[in-house]
Enzyme design. Structure first.
Site, PDB file in Angstrom:
ATOM      1  N   LYS A   1       0.918  -1.152   0.045  1.00 11.04           N
ATOM      2  CA  LYS A   1      -0.041  -0.102   0.112  1.00 11.04           C
ATOM      3  C   LYS A   1       0.954   1.194   0.096  1.00 11.04           C
ATOM      4  O   LYS A   1       1.949   1.103   0.785  1.00 11.04           O
ATOM      5  CB  LYS A   1      -0.858  -0.153   1.449  1.00 11.04           C
ATOM      6  CG  LYS A   1      -1.832   0.998   1.254  1.00 11.04           C
ATOM      7  CD  LYS A   1      -2.724   0.894   2.641  1.00 11.04           C
ATOM      8  CE  LYS A   1      -3.745   1.968   2.713  1.00 11.04           C
ATOM      9  NZ  LYS A   1      -4.414   1.650   4.134  1.00 11.04           N
TER      10      LYS A   1
ATOM     11  N   SER B   1      -9.332   2.095   3.671  1.00 14.85           N
ATOM     12  CA  SER B   1      -8.201   2.757   2.596  1.00 14.85           C
ATOM     13  C   SER B   1      -7.599   1.762   1.985  1.00 14.85           C
ATOM     14  O   SER B   1      -6.920   2.491   1.031  1.00 14.85           O
ATOM     15  CB  SER B   1      -7.616   3.820   3.494  1.00 14.85           C
ATOM     16  OG  SER B   1      -6.750   3.297   4.406  1.00 14.85           O
TER      17      SER B   1
ATOM     18  N   SER C   1      -9.440  -0.287   7.838  1.00 12.35           N
ATOM     19  CA  SER C   1      -8.906  -0.309   6.649  1.00 12.35           C
ATOM     20  C   SER C   1      -8.433  -1.387   5.656  1.00 12.35           C
ATOM     21  O   SER C   1      -8.153  -1.334   4.300  1.00 12.35           O
ATOM     22  CB  SER C   1      -7.921   1.127   6.302  1.00 12.35           C
ATOM     23  OG  SER C   1      -8.571   2.191   6.581  1.00 12.35           O
TER      24      SER C   1
END
Lengths: 457, 67
Positions: free
Chosen positions: A72, A147, A171
């Site tokens: 990420k 996210s 997330s």
């Protein structure tokens, strides 16, 4: 090589370890697949073939030797600073070695790309990012979740078999649920976090794996934890269910799928299902949001807020400014609620081994308008999702999303939560649930991957 | 007084007290966030947490330590 690309993380690792697959060929095939499939998804925002090849050339023998992984946009890499999905992240950002990077490198993995994410980690949908929204492989007009939007979309579309996300308020679990993946939010402090720009101040964020199934999460999780997550005997499992908004104010198809999954897990393991009391989940969710937001205040000042990058989204700019108006008394109260909920959760885990409820109350909403219809009315996806996602971050307990169904072609996820340090139990239970479902949901492919398979064959 | 009308005063006054500037779109976002967060914040402030033993620097990797 296309066949190996579609195999599980552990199968890729085993094939390479056995000398049955060439990791260099796998890397090149992965890069090619990203080139083919990613334009429809915007899951991966950066590739760096030269650095990936160098990483592979220097890769030690390890449990992920030669296996491509996505990470990420929340951690720096030695050759790339993280951007946190934003034009401006209000914190120092520079290339460097993060804990997850070192863990992957030392396990022999090859980082092939950086995954998109919701701007500043501040959303459960993934529809806002400096790179543009990531898209859900099950329906590219739908949110992939956030996210950790890009890591989830990348794994779901079989660009890679494993990705590293981060979970500060759900997330990892939200995108896992929206994209039909298994996603583990580890016990706080148990997985690699060094090098995260908020590592010194955050009491909610952890790194964790996003994979197709629990066994792959066990493998990637073991790397991130720096210890083997050993499979165990579930014994006489006690599953706790809560009769509250978190399990009842959910879309009917989600409620049915999750109740069926709990029943399937009960039958598979001989478990006992008990109703438990866990009051004040709504204030607990708000407390989590307040804590996560105030921990991010250290980089804010009025002058800084008056000089925000204009490329930051209007939502991001507005929410950053609103943070300054949050009352200190509410922040103090949030920590009192944390103490209260930690005690209640600890008491609950004296009576049960798992707490189960829907990870998110509705399937992935449209990218253009991330609203969900619940029995109580229409809510923003963020408002609705935080109800089920926050408790694990507030209290520090581990939690996992397990795919348990499809509705209108979109995945449904069940969340299992366990006591501190019982991450292994969650994976054992997730594997039992996979068996109970005949692996139907973890082996499902989204249309984008199915269509591409045919084209590439 | 409704939250929305209180927000009409609270948001610009609060931002002004910090010297924070906001354009119309940002103000709309802040207004929406305030409408969403403020009522539950008021409820949170009224929540009885007296039963919770305080945890000083809690170790979130484990259960609360009872003394």
């Amino acid at each position: 090589m296309s066949g190996l690309l579609d195999r599980r993380l552990r199968a890729q690792a085993a094939a390479i370890a056995a000398g049955e697959a060439d990791p260099a060929e796998l890397l090149e095939a992965t890069l090619e697949r990203i080139e083919q499939r990613n334009p429809a998804l915007n899951a991966i925002v950066a590739t760096f073939p030269e650095q990936s090849r160098e990483m592979l050339a220097a890769a030690p023998a390890g449990p992920l030797h030669g296996v491509p992984i996505v990470i990420k946009d929340e951690w720096p890499l030695p050759w790339r600073a993280q951007r946190f999905g934003a034009a401006e992240m209000l914190a120092p950002s520079a290339p460097g070695e993060s804990g997850p990077y070192r863990a992957l490198r030392d396990a022999g993995a090859t980082i092939v790309g950086v995954g998109n994410m919701h701007e500043l980690g501040a959303g459960s949908t993934g529809n806002v990012s400096v790179y543009g929204p990531a898209r859900n492989p099950w329906n590219t007009e739908r949110c992939p979740g956030g996210s950790s939007s890009g890591p989830a979309a990348a794994v779901a579309a079989r660009l890679v078999a494993g990705a590293v996300g981060a979970d500060g308020v759900g997330s990892i679990r939200y995108p896992a649920a929206y994209c039909g993946l298994t996603g583990l939010k580890p016990t706080f402090g148990r997985s690699a976090m060094e090098g995260h720009h908020m590592a010194a101040v955050s009491t909610t964020i952890v790194s964790g794996p996003l994979c197709a199934d629990a066994a792959d999460c066990r493998l990637l999780g073991s790397v991130l934890f720096g210890e083997e997550l050993v499979a165990g005997d579930l014994g006489r499992l006690r599953i706790g269910v809560v009769r509250d908004l978190v399990s009842e104010d959910v879309a009917p198809e989600v409620r049915v799928a999750c109740e069926n999954a709990i029943e399937a897990l009960r039958e598979e393991t001989g478990a006992e299902v008990r109703e438990i009391e866990l009051a004040d989940l709504d204030p607990a969710a708000l407390a989590t949001v307040l804590i996560a937001n105030t921990e991010g205040l250290s980089g804010l000042s009025p002058s800084r807020l008056n000089d925000l990058d204009p490329e930051l989204s209007p939502i991001g700019r507005g929410l950053l400014k609103y943070r300054m108006l949050l009352p200190a008394a509410a922040s103090v109260k949030a920590h009192q609620v944390r103490a209260l909920m930690r005690q209640r959760v600890a008491a609950a885990f004296e009576d049960v081994d798992l707490i189960a409820w829907p990870t998110v109350p509705a399937v992935a909403p449209p990218l253009e308008a991330p609203l969900v219809e619940l029995p109580s009315g229409t809510l923003t996806a963020d408002q609705a999702n935080v109800r089920g996602g926050a408790l694990a971050n507030l209290t520090g307990i581990p939690a996992v999303n397990v795919p348990v169904g499809l509705s209108d072609g979109l995945p449904i996820g069940l969340q299992l939560q366990a006591a501190w340090g019982r991450d292994e139990l969650l994976l054992d239970a997730a594997e039992a649930l996979e068996r109970a479902n005949g692996r139907r949901w973890v082996d499902s492919l989204p249309p984008l991957a199915r269509a591409a398979e045919t084209t590439e064959a | 007084m409704e939250v929305s009308s209180r927000a009409d005063e609270f948001i610009p006054a609060g931002l002004a007290s910090f010297g924070i500037e906001a354009d119309e779109i940002e103000l709309a976002v802040i207004g929406a966030a305030h409408g969403m967060f403020w009522p539950p914040i008021l409820e949170l402030l009224e929540l009885d947490t007296s039963g919770a033993a305080p945890e000083r620097s809690p170790d979130l990797s484990g259960p609360p330590v009872t003394t």
